[in-house]
Design a protein around this motif. Sequence first.
Motif, PDB file in Angstrom:
ATOM      1  N   MET A 156       0.835  -1.176   0.000  1.00 17.80           N
ATOM      2  CA  MET A 156       0.000   0.000   0.000  1.00 17.80           C
ATOM      3  C   MET A 156       0.889   1.251   0.000  1.00 17.80           C
ATOM      4  O   MET A 156       1.878   1.314   0.710  1.00 17.80           O
ATOM      5  CB  MET A 156      -0.910  -0.017   1.220  1.00 17.80           C
ATOM      6  CG  MET A 156      -1.772   1.216   1.348  1.00 17.80           C
ATOM      7  SD  MET A 156      -2.952   1.126   2.684  1.00 17.80           S
ATOM      8  CE  MET A 156      -4.230   0.241   1.840  1.00 17.80           C
ATOM      9  N   ARG A 188       1.615   4.945   0.994  1.00 18.33           N
ATOM     10  CA  ARG A 188       1.287   5.941   2.029  1.00 18.33           C
ATOM     11  C   ARG A 188       2.026   7.230   1.697  1.00 18.33           C
ATOM     12  O   ARG A 188       2.903   7.257   0.843  1.00 18.33           O
ATOM     13  CB  ARG A 188       1.734   5.448   3.413  1.00 18.33           C
ATOM     14  CG  ARG A 188       1.150   4.148   3.846  1.00 18.33           C
ATOM     15  CD  ARG A 188      -0.197   4.357   4.396  1.00 18.33           C
ATOM     16  NE  ARG A 188      -0.700   3.075   4.896  1.00 18.33           N
ATOM     17  CZ  ARG A 188      -1.887   2.927   5.384  1.00 18.33           C
ATOM     18  NH1 ARG A 188      -2.697   3.948   5.443  1.00 18.33           N
ATOM     19  NH2 ARG A 188      -2.293   1.762   5.803  1.00 18.33           N
ATOM     20  N   GLY A 227      -4.954   9.618   1.560  1.00 22.92           N
ATOM     21  CA  GLY A 227      -4.619   8.369   0.890  1.00 22.92           C
ATOM     22  C   GLY A 227      -5.723   7.809   0.016  1.00 22.92           C
ATOM     23  O   GLY A 227      -5.611   6.703  -0.503  1.00 22.92           O
ATOM     24  N   ARG A 243      -3.941   9.363  -5.344  1.00 22.12           N
ATOM     25  CA  ARG A 243      -2.570   9.848  -5.480  1.00 22.12           C
ATOM     26  C   ARG A 243      -2.489  10.705  -6.728  1.00 22.12           C
ATOM     27  O   ARG A 243      -3.195  10.457  -7.696  1.00 22.12           O
ATOM     28  CB  ARG A 243      -1.603   8.672  -5.596  1.00 22.12           C
ATOM     29  CG  ARG A 243      -1.474   7.877  -4.318  1.00 22.12           C
ATOM     30  CD  ARG A 243      -0.497   6.741  -4.451  1.00 22.12           C
ATOM     31  NE  ARG A 243      -0.832   5.762  -5.488  1.00 22.12           N
ATOM     32  CZ  ARG A 243      -1.697   4.763  -5.317  1.00 22.12           C
ATOM     33  NH1 ARG A 243      -2.328   4.619  -4.185  1.00 22.12           N
ATOM     34  NH2 ARG A 243      -1.923   3.917  -6.302  1.00 22.12           N
ATOM     35  N   LEU A 286       6.074   2.933   0.070  1.00 19.33           N
ATOM     36  CA  LEU A 286       5.344   1.665   0.185  1.00 19.33           C
ATOM     37  C   LEU A 286       5.370   1.214   1.626  1.00 19.33           C
ATOM     38  O   LEU A 286       6.395   1.265   2.292  1.00 19.33           O
ATOM     39  CB  LEU A 286       5.984   0.585  -0.690  1.00 19.33           C
ATOM     40  CG  LEU A 286       5.757   0.716  -2.181  1.00 19.33           C
ATOM     41  CD1 LEU A 286       6.575  -0.343  -2.910  1.00 19.33           C
ATOM     42  CD2 LEU A 286       4.296   0.587  -2.525  1.00 19.33           C
ATOM     43  N   GLU A 287       4.245   0.732   2.086  1.00 26.45           N
ATOM     44  CA  GLU A 287       4.166   0.213   3.454  1.00 26.45           C
ATOM     45  C   GLU A 287       3.947  -1.275   3.411  1.00 26.45           C
ATOM     46  O   GLU A 287       3.255  -1.821   2.613  1.00 26.45           O
ATOM     47  CB  GLU A 287       3.029   0.886   4.197  1.00 26.45           C
ATOM     48  CG  GLU A 287       2.969   0.470   5.638  1.00 26.45           C
ATOM     49  CD  GLU A 287       1.881   1.215   6.366  1.00 26.45           C
ATOM     50  OE1 GLU A 287       0.707   0.806   6.229  1.00 26.45           O
ATOM     51  OE2 GLU A 287       2.213   2.200   7.028  1.00 26.45           O
TER      52      GLU A 287
END
Length: 65
Positions: A1, A3, A38, A41, A64-65
Amino acid sequence: MVRNKLKEIRMKEYLMAPGEFAKYIGTDIKNYSNWESGRSRPKLEIALQIAKKLNKTVEEIWFLE
């Protein structure tokens, strides 16, 4: 995901309200709110322009998380 650190940058480095920061980076509050939360984007070209305006790399803002 993916962020982002837009809120952190806005609050800690620029001390601006969301609407004021949106104008500073060259967008409207609706787009900025969606990016900060979020929900969406910016396109790559816009992300690069924002990073340049904030004197950061894209990776320092979005990650990226």
